[in-house]
Design an enzyme around this catalytic site. Structure first.
Site, mmCIF file in Angstrom:
data_model
loop_
_atom_site.group_PDB
_atom_site.id
_atom_site.type_symbol
_atom_site.label_atom_id
_atom_site.label_comp_id
_atom_site.label_asym_id
_atom_site.label_seq_id
_atom_site.Cartn_x
_atom_site.Cartn_y
_atom_site.Cartn_z
ATOM 1 N N SER A 45 0.800 -1.226 0.000
ATOM 2 C CA SER A 45 0.000 0.000 0.000
ATOM 3 C C SER A 45 0.831 1.272 0.000
ATOM 4 C CB SER A 45 -0.905 0.018 1.239
ATOM 5 O OG SER A 45 -0.134 0.172 2.411
ATOM 6 N N THR A 160 -1.685 2.355 3.477
ATOM 7 C CA THR A 160 -1.263 3.743 3.699
ATOM 8 C C THR A 160 -0.497 3.824 5.017
ATOM 9 O OG1 THR A 160 -3.174 4.613 2.514
ATOM 10 C CG2 THR A 160 -2.013 6.166 3.940
ATOM 11 N N THR A 178 1.302 6.846 0.450
ATOM 12 C CA THR A 178 0.466 5.722 0.002
ATOM 13 C C THR A 178 0.584 5.489 -1.497
ATOM 14 O OG1 THR A 178 -1.808 4.854 0.066
ATOM 15 C CG2 THR A 178 -1.572 7.160 -0.494
ATOM 16 N N ARG A 188 -6.617 8.648 -10.127
ATOM 17 C CA ARG A 188 -7.394 8.772 -8.878
ATOM 18 C C ARG A 188 -6.445 9.248 -7.771
ATOM 19 N NH1 ARG A 188 -6.780 6.576 -3.451
ATOM 20 N NH2 ARG A 188 -8.808 6.625 -2.460
ATOM 21 N N THR A 211 -5.840 6.946 7.428
ATOM 22 C CA THR A 211 -5.614 5.876 6.462
ATOM 23 C C THR A 211 -6.979 5.213 6.220
ATOM 24 O OG1 THR A 211 -5.181 4.123 8.086
ATOM 25 C CG2 THR A 211 -3.298 5.474 7.414
ATOM 26 N N GLY A 212 -7.035 4.402 5.176
ATOM 27 C CA GLY A 212 -8.331 3.793 4.855
ATOM 28 C C GLY A 212 -8.860 4.374 3.561
HETATM 29 N N1 GLY Z 1 -6.157 6.679 2.323
HETATM 30 C C1 GLY Z 1 -5.406 6.411 1.167
HETATM 31 C C2 GLY Z 1 -6.182 6.490 -0.053
HETATM 32 O O1 GLY Z 1 -7.393 6.385 -0.057
HETATM 33 O O2 GLY Z 1 -5.577 6.654 -1.101
#
Ligand code: GLY
Length: 309
Positions: A45, A160, A178, A188, A211-212
């Site tokens: 990640s 992340t 990340t 994105r 994070t998430g």
């Molecule tokens: N929290 C990292 C992402 O959604 O890219």
């Protein structure tokens, strides 16, 4: 002095602590911690070995914020460089801008002599191929990319890395790095490089990093919301719970997965997480030989999820 981090900073947190112990700044400590994580190929990640977008390209996002003066730097959709957190720091230090994306971030990283790297590992390539094979029955080769992204939504994006440090001068810095949502649509950008969404620090009140699922943190301006609540005198746990409740109201199209790490100006720290597993975070103080593992705030205290809006 102290440093906290997401579980995947275990490999780098003590390096960050040593920076603080040697008189380094919170910015130095956060950068050092996250550089170590970015170099580990095993974390799908972050940085090297980060899972790619739907085209097989690893696009990295990172940001850093200095709580002394609210200075910040960030890069998004950066390809081909090992340490996006260091490029983000140089954006903060060398440019009047906060965020560089794509080709501009690439150009800047080249100009400052940032370390190049082939970020896509065999494992990343194989993982993408395996996922695409699994959905080949439902999405034909010639269908638009977004159909493939939709078909892969069942795969839970995760990861992340983030760190928050307080140095000997009491200054706070936050950093997040990340490779973003695995198999995302090209271009994105998540919350990590967006100041206020995935990252925020203000010496006067505290700091937060997320994070998430970045789309959740973006839509509620999560990190800034926590710090703003701290600025009104709200308790740290209360601030985190209320921001998490806002996230739970969102319709995301995928199950909510969000972790908010936060620190108050007085040095109190906590994690609020939607994770059903036992979520935890790491913390280290001067003299520690290894990171302390601390549990997240009990999710039960949040009560039932409020109705979606
Ligand atoms: N929290 C990292 C992402 O959604 O890219």
């Amino acid at each position: 002095m102290l440093i906290i981090g997401s579980p995947n900073t275990e490999c780098g947190l003590m390096a960050g602590l040593r920076v603080l112990e040697c008189g380094g700044s919170a910015v130095d400590a956060v950068e050092q911690t996250l550089r170590v994580v970015e170099e580990q190929a095993g974390d799908g990640s972050v940085g090297l070995g980060g899972l790619p977008n739907i085209l097989g390209q690893v696009e990295l996002d990172a940001s850093i914020m200095d709580g002394r003066n609210l200075a910040a730097g960030a890069v998004a959709a950066l390809q081909g460089f090992l340490h996006p957190i260091s490029v983000a720091r140089r954006v903060m230090e060398l440019l009047p801008h906060v965020l560089l994306v794509g080709q501009g971030a690439f150009l800047f990283a080249q100009e400052i002599g940032a370390e190049r790297a082939e970020l896509l590992t065999e494992r990343g390539r194989e993982e993408l191929e395996m996922r695409l094979r699994a959905v080949s029955g439902t999405v034909a080769e010639n269908e638009p990319l977004y159909r493939r992204v939709q078909a892969l939504l069942g795969f839970r994006p995760g990861g992340t890395a983030c760190a928050i440090a307080v140095d000997a001068g009491g200054h706070i810095c936050t950093g997040v790095t990340t490779s973003g949502w695995a198999f995302k649509y090209p271009g994105r950008v998540g919350d990590s490089p967006l100041i206020g969404a995935g990252n925020y620090a203000d010496d006067r009140y505290g700091a937060a990093a997320c994070t998430g699922i970045g789309e959740a943190a973006i839509r509620i301006g999560a990190a800034r919301s926590v710090v703003l609540r701290l600025s009104t005198g709200q308790r740290l746990d209360e601030a985190l719970w209320q921001v998490m409740q806002e996230a739970r109201r969102l319709k995301l199209g995928v199950p909510l997965h969000l972790n908010i790490y936060a620190l108050s100006e007085s040095g109190e720290h906590a994690l609020c997480s939607t994770s059903r597993e036992r979520a935890h975070y790491l913390c280290a103080y001067p003299g520690d030989r290894e990171p302390r593992r601390l549990p997240a705030l009990p999710l039960a205290a949040l009560g039932d999820a409020p109705a979606c809006t």
